[in-house]
Motif scaffolding. Structure first.
Motif, PDB file in Angstrom:
ATOM      1  N   GLY A  33       0.881  -1.358  -0.109  1.00  0.00           N
ATOM      2  CA  GLY A  33      -0.124  -0.003  -0.067  1.00  0.00           C
ATOM      3  C   GLY A  33       1.020   1.259   0.234  1.00  0.00           C
ATOM      4  N   ARG A  34       2.062   1.089  -0.025  1.00  0.00           N
ATOM      5  CA  ARG A  34       2.978   2.459  -0.007  1.00  0.00           C
ATOM      6  C   ARG A  34       3.598   2.544  -1.289  1.00  0.00           C
ATOM      7  NH1 ARG A  34       5.058   1.432   5.791  1.00  0.00           N
ATOM      8  NH2 ARG A  34       3.289   2.259   7.061  1.00  0.00           N
ATOM      9  N   PRO A  35       3.818   3.748  -1.753  1.00  0.00           N
ATOM     10  CA  PRO A  35       4.556   3.912  -2.928  1.00  0.00           C
ATOM     11  C   PRO A  35       5.890   3.573  -2.684  1.00  0.00           C
ATOM     12  CG  PRO A  35       3.153   5.707  -2.481  1.00  0.00           C
ATOM     13  CD  PRO A  35       3.078   4.993  -1.338  1.00  0.00           C
ATOM     14  N   VAL A  36       6.499   3.071  -3.597  1.00  0.00           N
ATOM     15  CA  VAL A  36       8.164   2.707  -3.399  1.00  0.00           C
ATOM     16  C   VAL A  36       9.113   3.540  -4.290  1.00  0.00           C
ATOM     17  CG1 VAL A  36       7.800   0.228  -2.549  1.00  0.00           C
ATOM     18  CG2 VAL A  36       7.893   0.828  -5.106  1.00  0.00           C
ATOM     19  N   ASN A  37       8.313   4.004  -5.302  1.00  0.00           N
ATOM     20  CA  ASN A  37       9.214   4.889  -6.130  1.00  0.00           C
ATOM     21  C   ASN A  37      10.649   4.480  -6.785  1.00  0.00           C
ATOM     22  OD1 ASN A  37       9.568   7.575  -7.285  1.00  0.00           O
ATOM     23  ND2 ASN A  37      10.658   8.455  -5.476  1.00  0.00           N
ATOM     24  N   GLU A  38      10.427   3.324  -7.177  1.00  0.00           N
ATOM     25  CA  GLU A  38      11.553   2.598  -7.757  1.00  0.00           C
ATOM     26  C   GLU A  38      12.157   3.175  -9.097  1.00  0.00           C
ATOM     27  OE1 GLU A  38      11.761  -1.691  -5.301  1.00  0.00           O
ATOM     28  OE2 GLU A  38      11.177  -1.915  -7.235  1.00  0.00           O
ATOM     29  N   ASN A  39      13.397   3.167  -9.459  1.00  0.00           N
ATOM     30  CA  ASN A  39      13.715   3.778 -10.733  1.00  0.00           C
ATOM     31  C   ASN A  39      14.222   2.604 -11.581  1.00  0.00           C
ATOM     32  OD1 ASN A  39      16.163   3.007  -9.416  1.00  0.00           O
ATOM     33  ND2 ASN A  39      17.112   5.070 -10.322  1.00  0.00           N
ATOM     34  N   PHE A  40      13.871   1.320 -11.388  1.00  0.00           N
ATOM     35  CA  PHE A  40      14.195   0.310 -11.998  1.00  0.00           C
ATOM     36  C   PHE A  40      12.979  -0.857 -12.101  1.00  0.00           C
ATOM     37  CE2 PHE A  40      15.181  -0.449  -7.410  1.00  0.00           C
ATOM     38  CZ  PHE A  40      14.729  -2.054  -7.237  1.00  0.00           C
ATOM     39  N   LEU A  41      13.383  -1.796 -13.062  1.00  0.00           N
ATOM     40  CA  LEU A  41      12.299  -2.752 -13.234  1.00  0.00           C
ATOM     41  C   LEU A  41      12.508  -4.037 -12.808  1.00  0.00           C
ATOM     42  CD1 LEU A  41      11.605  -2.068 -17.295  1.00  0.00           C
ATOM     43  CD2 LEU A  41      10.544  -1.100 -15.238  1.00  0.00           C
ATOM     44  N   ARG A  42      11.681  -4.860 -12.690  1.00  0.00           N
ATOM     45  CA  ARG A  42      11.725  -6.260 -12.110  1.00  0.00           C
ATOM     46  C   ARG A  42      11.226  -7.223 -12.981  1.00  0.00           C
ATOM     47  NH1 ARG A  42      12.866  -6.171  -6.252  1.00  0.00           N
ATOM     48  NH2 ARG A  42      12.868  -4.127  -5.599  1.00  0.00           N
ATOM     49  N   ASP A  43      11.293  -8.763 -12.766  1.00  0.00           N
ATOM     50  CA  ASP A  43      10.761  -9.426 -13.332  1.00  0.00           C
ATOM     51  C   ASP A  43      10.276 -10.606 -12.379  1.00  0.00           C
ATOM     52  OD1 ASP A  43      12.680 -11.545 -13.135  1.00  0.00           O
ATOM     53  OD2 ASP A  43      13.604 -10.918 -15.093  1.00  0.00           O
ATOM     54  N   THR A  44      10.575 -10.324 -11.125  1.00  0.00           N
ATOM     55  CA  THR A  44      10.290 -11.513 -10.105  1.00  0.00           C
ATOM     56  C   THR A  44      10.316 -10.302  -8.734  1.00  0.00           C
ATOM     57  OG1 THR A  44      11.650 -13.204 -11.140  1.00  0.00           O
ATOM     58  CG2 THR A  44      10.911 -13.329  -8.755  1.00  0.00           C
ATOM     59  N   VAL A  45       9.113 -10.552  -7.591  1.00  0.00           N
ATOM     60  CA  VAL A  45       9.083  -9.671  -6.845  1.00  0.00           C
ATOM     61  C   VAL A  45       8.347 -10.490  -5.471  1.00  0.00           C
ATOM     62  CG1 VAL A  45       6.810  -8.777  -7.456  1.00  0.00           C
ATOM     63  CG2 VAL A  45       8.426  -7.527  -6.023  1.00  0.00           C
ATOM     64  N   ASN A  46       8.945 -10.134  -4.331  1.00  0.00           N
ATOM     65  CA  ASN A  46       8.191 -10.731  -3.135  1.00  0.00           C
ATOM     66  C   ASN A  46       6.740 -10.041  -2.858  1.00  0.00           C
ATOM     67  OD1 ASN A  46      10.580 -11.960  -2.588  1.00  0.00           O
ATOM     68  ND2 ASN A  46      11.400 -10.737  -0.849  1.00  0.00           N
ATOM     69  N   VAL A  47       5.900 -10.909  -2.389  1.00  0.00           N
ATOM     70  CA  VAL A  47       4.518 -10.484  -2.117  1.00  0.00           C
ATOM     71  C   VAL A  47       4.639 -10.915  -0.641  1.00  0.00           C
ATOM     72  CG1 VAL A  47       1.990 -10.419  -2.590  1.00  0.00           C
ATOM     73  CG2 VAL A  47       3.852 -10.830  -4.424  1.00  0.00           C
ATOM     74  N   PRO A  48       4.371  -9.920   0.149  1.00  0.00           N
ATOM     75  CA  PRO A  48       4.511 -10.069   1.460  1.00  0.00           C
ATOM     76  C   PRO A  48       3.419 -10.892   2.270  1.00  0.00           C
ATOM     77  CG  PRO A  48       4.045  -7.658   1.304  1.00  0.00           C
ATOM     78  CD  PRO A  48       4.170  -8.338  -0.132  1.00  0.00           C
ATOM     79  N   TYR A  49       3.564 -11.652   3.164  1.00  0.00           N
ATOM     80  CA  TYR A  49       2.738 -12.770   3.740  1.00  0.00           C
ATOM     81  C   TYR A  49       1.666 -12.028   4.726  1.00  0.00           C
ATOM     82  CZ  TYR A  49       5.480 -12.134   7.964  1.00  0.00           C
ATOM     83  OH  TYR A  49       6.410 -11.624   8.956  1.00  0.00           O
TER      84      TYR A  49
END
Ligand SMILES: [Cu+2]
Length: 546
Positions: free
Chosen positions: A470-486
C-alpha cells in the motif's frame, strides 16, 4: 572458487549443444546439470543485442525416482494429445514428466512460441532428437544478467534444486552504466540443494537454538530468529556451503579493486538477502542493474548508481552491483541475511556464502567490461512509470488443504484472478486466465492471502513495482520477480504489491505464464496463463475469440 565458463557469440551467432544430465549420488542426492559439447557445466551464454541464439538441447535424463520401474508419471492431458496423433512432437507432445526437459530464458523478451521461449507445450523426452532453440536477442534487450533453466510444470523443483541452471548475459551493461566501464566482472550463481547434514544440530556459535519445526511444504519452518536449521543448503558456483557450520567458499580479489558482480539467485525455494561485510560492517553495494535491466533504463533522469547495503533476491532474481575489494590483509564476507518468510514459510537463516580474500596475486577475472563504451541510445519507449494503465486487475496468492479438516493432507497452491474460483493451474486447459492487449500497460494488484511469502514472476516481460503493502516505493528500475509479503492474520486487508505490467513489446504476443517462483508452489499449482493479443484486436473481440 571457480566460475562458469563462457560461451560467447561470434559474428552475431551463439550456437551450442546443451545436454540435460542427471545423476543420483551414493547419499541419495540428485544432481542435474546442462553440459555443452565440450563437457562444460552450465556455461554462461554471452550474447549481444541482435545476436542469433541456436541451442541444440539433448535430453539425457534418466528416471532417478526410487523404485521407478515403469514409465514416469505423465501429465493428464497426454492421452488426449496422443490420441490426436501429436505423438512425440516436442512442440506439442503434452508429456510433462520427471524426465522431460525444456528451456526457459528467464527475463528475455523473446516470443512465447515453440523453439523460442515457450514452456506451455514444449517438452523434450529422453531419446528425442536434439531439439533446436533458435531465436534472436531483440535489438532493444536491456544489457544484463538473465538465466536459463528447465520449466516442466509439476516437475520444476527437482532439476533446479539439483543444479540445472545457468547464466545468460546480454553484454553491454557498461554502455548503460558508465560506472561499470572497464571493470573486471564476476558471475556468482547461488543455488539451493537438499541439506547435506539434515540431522546435525545447529553450530554452537549460534546465539539462539530455536525449536525445529516443519512447514506445510515439509521444509524446515521459519524460526523467526534468523538462526536454526535452514530449509535448504546453499551453494555458490556449485561449491556447497552446508549447514550447520557453513564453511564458506573463497572469492579472491586484488586489494581495493572495484569489480562488477553479477549475482543470480537460482534457488528453487530459498530467498536471499545479499550483503558484503568487512569486519562485520556492511559495505556499499553500488547497484547497477536488477533482473537484467540497468537502473533507470529508459528513465532520462538517472545515470547514478544506487548504493545499498543489502539486496533482497527472491528465487529467480538477479542483482548486478559494483563491489570494492577489502584492503590488503583485511578479509570480507559475502553473506545472505535472514529473510522473514512468514509463519507458514521456510527457514532462511543468516549464513555466510564466501570469504573475500584480498591479495596482490589474486588472479584477474576472465572478463572485463569495455573501457570506453559507446553509450546506449535511450530507450525509445516512455518510462513505464509515466504511462497510464488501461485497466487494473487484482490477483491473489492463497493456499488450502486438499482435505480441509485434515491438517496432514496435501496443501494446494493457487494464484487466482480475483472473482474466479481458486484452482490449481491446469496445463491441459487452452483457456488463458487473463487476456491482455499488446501495446497497452496495466496495473496488477497482487495480494497474498497466505501466511507465507511468495515470489511473483511473469515470463516475457518486466514490470515496475509501484506500491509495496500500500505504500509507494518510487523505484527507478524494473523487475521480473518480486516478493509479495505474507498475511499475518492481524491486518484488516491482505498485504499486496501493485505492479505496472508492460505489454508494449510487439515480441510478446502469444500465451505465456506467471507463477510463484518458489518452485514447489509452482509445481503444486500456483501458476496462471495470460494471452497477449495483437494490438489490432479490440480487447472485447479478443476475449470473445479466446
Ligand atoms: Cu509461493
Amino acid at each position: 572458487m571457480g566460475e562458469p565458463e563462457d560461451l560467447r557469440s561470434a559474428n552475431g551467432v551463439l550456437e551450442a549443444e546443451l545436454t540435460a544430465n542427471n545423476v543420483a549420488n551414493p547419499d541419495g542426492s540428485l544432481r542435474y546439470c546442462f553440459t555443452d559439447g565440450e563437457g562444460r557445466e552450465s556455461p554462461n551464454l554471452r550474447v549481444r543485442p541482435g545476436d542469433l541464439v541456436i541451442l541444440h538441447l539433448k535430453n539425457a535424463l534418466s528416471d532417478l525416482s526410487s523404485g521407478a520401474v515403469t514409465s514416469p508419471p505423465m501429465h493428464s492431458g497426454m492421452h488426449a494429445q496422443m490420441a490426436e496423433g501429436h505423438g512425440n512432437d516436442p512442440c506439442n507432445s503434452g508429456i510433462m514428466s520427471a524426465v522431460s526437459t525444456n528451456l526457459h530464458f528467464h527475463g528475455l523478451t523473446v516470443p512465447p512460441v515453440c523453439h523460442q521461449d515457450d514452456v506451455l507445450k514444449t517438452s523434450i523426452q529422453p531419446g528425442d532428437a536434439p531439439f533446436e532453440y533458435r531465436f534472436r536477442i531483440p535489438d532493444d534487450e536491456p544489457p544484463g544478467l538473465y538465466w536459463y533453466h528447465p520449466h516442466i510444470h509439476g516437475f520444476s523443483k527437482v532439476p533446479i534444486l539439483g543444479g540445472a541452471s545457468g547464466a545468460l548475459i546480454v553484454e553491454g551493461l557498461e554502455r548503460a552504466k558508465m560506472a561499470a566501464a572497464g571493470l573486471p566482472e564476476r558471475v556468482f550463481i547461488i543455488r539451493d540443494l537438499d541439506l547435506m547434514n539434515p540431522n546435525a544440530p545447529p553450530a554452537k556459535s549460534e546465539p539462539v537454538v530455536p525449536k525445529f519445526l516443519i512447514d506445510r511444504d515439509g521444509d524446515a519452518a521459519n524460526t523467526g530468529t534468523g538462526f536454526g536449521k535452514p530449509a535448504k543448503d546453499l551453494s555458490i558456483n556449485y561449491v556447497p556451503v552446508p549447514y550447520p557450520d557453513y564453511p564458506p567458499a573463497v572469492i579472491q580479489m586484488r586489494p581495493g579493486e572495484r569489480q562488477l558482480w553479477r549475482v543470480l539467485n537460482a534457488s528453487a525455494i530459498t530467498y536471499l538477502n545479499i550483503a558484503v561485510l568487512f569486519n562485520r560492517a556492511p559495505q556499499p553495494l553500488e547497484l547497477v542493474a536488477m533482473d537484467g535491466v540497468p537502473m533507470s533504463h529508459g528513465d532520462p533522469t538517472g545515470e547514478a548508481v544506487d548504493p545499498q547495503t543489502h539486496l533482497g533476491l527472491p528465487p529467480g532474481a538477479r542483482a548486478e552491483f559494483i563491489v570494492t575489494g577489502p584492503a590488503e590483509g583485511q578479509s570480507g564476507l559475502l553473506v545472505t541475511r535472514t529473510v522473514d518468510t512468514g509463519p507458514g514459510g521456510e527457514n532462511d537463516p543468516n549464513r555466510a556464502l564466501a570469504t573475500i580474500v584480498a591479495s596482490k596475486t589474486a588472479p584477474e577475472p576472465r572478463s572485463r567490461l569495455e573501457d570506453s563504451p559507446q553509450p546506449l541510445a535511450p530507450d525509445s519507449k516512455a518510462w513505464l512509470g509515466s504511462v497510464a494503465p488501461v485497466r487494473v486487475r487484482r490477483l491473489y496468492f492463497s493456499e488450502k488443504l486438499a482435505v480441509p479438516n485434515d491438517p496432514t493432507s496435501a496443501v494446494e497452491f493457487y494464484l487466482t484472478v480475483d472473482g474466479e474460483e481458486p484452482k490449481m493451474f491446469d496445463m491441459s486447459s487452452g483457456i488463458p486466465n487473463i487476456v491482455a492487449q499488446q501495446g497497452t500497460v496495466e496495473d496488477w494488484i497482487i495480494e497474498n492471502r497466505s501466511s507465507e511469502l511468495h515470489a511473483f514472476h511473469i515470463h516475457q516481460l518486466h514490470f515496475l513495482l509501484l506500491d509495496y503493502n500500500g505504500r509507494p516505493v518510487n523505484e527507478n528500475f524494473l523487475r521480473d520477480t518480486v516478493n509479495v509479503p505474507y498475511f499475518n492474520g492481524r491486518t484488516l486487508t491482505y498485504p499486496s504489491v501493485r505492479l505496472r505490467m508492460d505489454f508494449r513489446d510487439p515480441n510478446i504476443v502469444g500465451t505465456f505464464v506467471y507463477h510463484c517462483h518458489l518452485l514447489e508452489h509452482e509445481d503444486k499449482g500456483m501458476m496462471g496463463s495470460i494471452r497477449v493479443e495483437p494490438a489490432h484486436l479490440e480487447p472485447q473481440k479478443a476475449a470473445e475469440i479466446r
